[in-house]
Design a protein around this motif. Structure first.
Motif, PDB file in Angstrom:
ATOM      1  N   THR A  36       0.845  -1.190   0.000  1.00 19.40           N
ATOM      2  CA  THR A  36       0.000   0.000   0.000  1.00 19.40           C
ATOM      3  C   THR A  36       0.883   1.243   0.000  1.00 19.40           C
ATOM      4  N   GLU A  37       0.330   2.362  -0.442  1.00 20.04           N
ATOM      5  CA  GLU A  37       1.089   3.607  -0.535  1.00 20.04           C
ATOM      6  C   GLU A  37       0.880   4.525   0.671  1.00 20.04           C
ATOM      7  N   LYS A  38      -0.321   4.539   1.233  1.00 18.46           N
ATOM      8  CA  LYS A  38      -0.594   5.421   2.364  1.00 18.46           C
ATOM      9  C   LYS A  38      -1.320   4.647   3.442  1.00 18.46           C
ATOM     10  N   PRO A  39      -0.665   4.192   4.463  1.00 19.99           N
ATOM     11  CA  PRO A  39       0.778   4.295   4.668  1.00 19.99           C
ATOM     12  C   PRO A  39       1.522   3.253   3.831  1.00 19.99           C
ATOM     13  N   VAL A  40       2.792   3.485   3.599  1.00 20.62           N
ATOM     14  CA  VAL A  40       3.618   2.551   2.846  1.00 20.62           C
ATOM     15  C   VAL A  40       3.852   1.333   3.735  1.00 20.62           C
ATOM     16  N   LYS A  41       3.319   0.177   3.311  1.00 19.62           N
ATOM     17  CA  LYS A  41       3.499  -1.067   4.057  1.00 19.62           C
ATOM     18  C   LYS A  41       3.024  -2.233   3.213  1.00 19.62           C
ATOM     19  N   MET A  42       3.357  -3.422   3.668  1.00 21.73           N
ATOM     20  CA  MET A  42       2.844  -4.637   3.045  1.00 21.73           C
ATOM     21  C   MET A  42       1.498  -4.946   3.693  1.00 21.73           C
ATOM     22  N   ASP A  43       0.551  -5.388   2.900  1.00 20.88           N
ATOM     23  CA  ASP A  43      -0.756  -5.748   3.441  1.00 20.88           C
ATOM     24  C   ASP A  43      -1.364  -6.845   2.575  1.00 20.88           C
ATOM     25  N   ASN A  44      -2.426  -7.401   3.095  1.00 17.51           N
ATOM     26  CA  ASN A  44      -3.207  -8.391   2.368  1.00 17.51           C
ATOM     27  C   ASN A  44      -2.334  -9.541   1.859  1.00 17.51           C
ATOM     28  N   ILE A  45      -1.688 -10.217   2.795  1.00 16.79           N
ATOM     29  CA  ILE A  45      -0.868 -11.375   2.441  1.00 16.79           C
ATOM     30  C   ILE A  45      -1.786 -12.570   2.228  1.00 16.79           C
ATOM     31  N   ASN A  46      -1.624 -13.221   1.107  1.00 19.52           N
ATOM     32  CA  ASN A  46      -2.394 -14.416   0.771  1.00 19.52           C
ATOM     33  C   ASN A  46      -1.425 -15.558   0.513  1.00 19.52           C
ATOM     34  N   TYR A  47      -1.797 -16.741   1.018  1.00 20.07           N
ATOM     35  CA  TYR A  47      -0.941 -17.894   0.785  1.00 20.07           C
ATOM     36  C   TYR A  47      -1.778 -19.110   0.417  1.00 20.07           C
ATOM     37  N   GLU A  48      -1.126 -20.000  -0.298  1.00 18.00           N
ATOM     38  CA  GLU A  48      -1.664 -21.318  -0.616  1.00 18.00           C
ATOM     39  C   GLU A  48      -0.550 -22.302  -0.286  1.00 18.00           C
ATOM     40  N   LEU A  67       0.164  -9.016  13.262  1.00 22.31           N
ATOM     41  CA  LEU A  67      -0.084  -7.832  14.078  1.00 22.31           C
ATOM     42  C   LEU A  67      -0.199  -6.564  13.237  1.00 22.31           C
ATOM     43  N   SER A  68       0.341  -6.594  12.016  1.00 20.89           N
ATOM     44  CA  SER A  68       0.350  -5.370  11.215  1.00 20.89           C
ATOM     45  C   SER A  68      -0.394  -5.465   9.886  1.00 20.89           C
ATOM     46  N   CYS A  69      -0.812  -6.659   9.488  1.00 16.74           N
ATOM     47  CA  CYS A  69      -1.536  -6.759   8.230  1.00 16.74           C
ATOM     48  C   CYS A  69      -2.438  -7.994   8.222  1.00 16.74           C
ATOM     49  N   THR A  70      -3.316  -8.043   7.246  1.00 14.30           N
ATOM     50  CA  THR A  70      -4.219  -9.185   7.130  1.00 14.30           C
ATOM     51  C   THR A  70      -3.507 -10.335   6.427  1.00 14.30           C
ATOM     52  N   ILE A  71      -3.814 -11.539   6.883  1.00 11.02           N
ATOM     53  CA  ILE A  71      -3.275 -12.758   6.279  1.00 11.02           C
ATOM     54  C   ILE A  71      -4.450 -13.686   6.002  1.00 11.02           C
ATOM     55  N   LYS A  77      -3.386 -25.904   9.909  1.00 10.93           N
ATOM     56  CA  LYS A  77      -3.525 -24.463   9.686  1.00 10.93           C
ATOM     57  C   LYS A  77      -3.630 -23.721  11.017  1.00 10.93           C
ATOM     58  N   LYS A  78      -4.423 -24.230  11.936  1.00  8.22           N
ATOM     59  CA  LYS A  78      -4.551 -23.603  13.261  1.00  8.22           C
ATOM     60  C   LYS A  78      -3.214 -23.574  13.989  1.00  8.22           C
ATOM     61  N   ASN A  79      -2.459 -24.673  13.913  1.00  9.00           N
ATOM     62  CA  ASN A  79      -1.155 -24.738  14.576  1.00  9.00           C
ATOM     63  C   ASN A  79      -0.160 -23.757  13.962  1.00  9.00           C
ATOM     64  N   ILE A  80      -0.136 -23.672  12.639  1.00  7.79           N
ATOM     65  CA  ILE A  80       0.758 -22.728  11.968  1.00  7.79           C
ATOM     66  C   ILE A  80       0.405 -21.297  12.370  1.00  7.79           C
ATOM     67  N   GLU A  81      -0.893 -21.003  12.414  1.00  3.99           N
ATOM     68  CA  GLU A  81      -1.335 -19.657  12.771  1.00  3.99           C
ATOM     69  C   GLU A  81      -1.095 -19.346  14.249  1.00  3.99           C
ATOM     70  N   LYS A  82      -1.109 -20.333  15.093  1.00 12.90           N
ATOM     71  CA  LYS A  82      -0.929 -20.102  16.529  1.00 12.90           C
ATOM     72  C   LYS A  82       0.541 -20.087  16.936  1.00 12.90           C
ATOM     73  N   PHE A  83       1.369 -20.937  16.328  1.00 15.16           N
ATOM     74  CA  PHE A  83       2.741 -21.131  16.790  1.00 15.16           C
ATOM     75  C   PHE A  83       3.824 -20.630  15.839  1.00 15.16           C
ATOM     76  N   GLY A  84       3.459 -20.076  14.698  1.00  7.81           N
ATOM     77  CA  GLY A  84       4.456 -19.566  13.755  1.00  7.81           C
ATOM     78  C   GLY A  84       4.985 -18.207  14.204  1.00  7.81           C
ATOM     79  N   THR A  85       6.261 -18.141  14.500  1.00  3.22           N
ATOM     80  CA  THR A  85       6.866 -16.903  15.001  1.00  3.22           C
ATOM     81  C   THR A  85       6.721 -15.755  14.003  1.00  3.22           C
TER      82      THR A  85
END
Length: 137
Positions: A78-90, A121-125, A106-114
């Motif tokens: 994104t440009e305002k503010p400049v940051k990474m957002d909307n991370i999508n994975y397969e 905390l800063s963008c949507t996944i 999936k729950k374990n990866i989301e709970k325990f992935g550092t």
């Protein structure tokens, strides 16, 4: 746990990450934009590496085997503010094992992935885990 890396660059040249006994080159100039990963791609690479490390970790804990795992990651800058957002994975798990519980994985990866937890905390996944059972690994 503590982590430490070293990065260096030379004016008008590209840069190097020194991590343990490895060097990873990355681009800081327009000359290498099509050749070397840029910082945003390294960021997404750390996210993917975290997921793959956790697949290996949880395969033992959840008692499943797999031949290969592949994760495809995309994001939007994104440009305002400049940051990474909307991370999508397969995340694709190549395995004929009937014991894989992709919902729990999936729950374990989301709970325990550092890295996963730091980024969320800063963008949507958003993402999904797919099991491919055929022998075409």
């Amino acid at each position: 746990m503590k982590y430490q890396i070293k990065a260096s660059s030379v004016s008008t040249k590209d840069a190097i990450l020194q991590i343990k006994q490895n060097e990873i080159a990355f681009g800081t100039t327009s000359n290498s934009a099509e050749i070397l990963p840029n910082p945003a791609e390294l960021f997404l690479g750390a996210f993917a590496a975290c997921m793959l490390k956790n697949v290996e970790r949880f395969s033992a804990m959840m008692n499943f085997t797999y031949a290969k795992a592949v994760v495809n990651v995309s994001a939007i800058r994104t440009e305002k503010p400049v940051k990474m957002d909307n991370i999508n994975y397969e995340l694709i798990i190549y395995s004929a094992d009937e014991n894989i519980n992709t919902i729990l994985l999936k729950k374990n990866i989301e709970k325990f992935g550092t890295i996963y937890n730091t980024i969320k905390l800063s963008c949507t996944i958003n993402g999904e885990i797919i099991q491919v059972k055929n022998d075409e690994y």
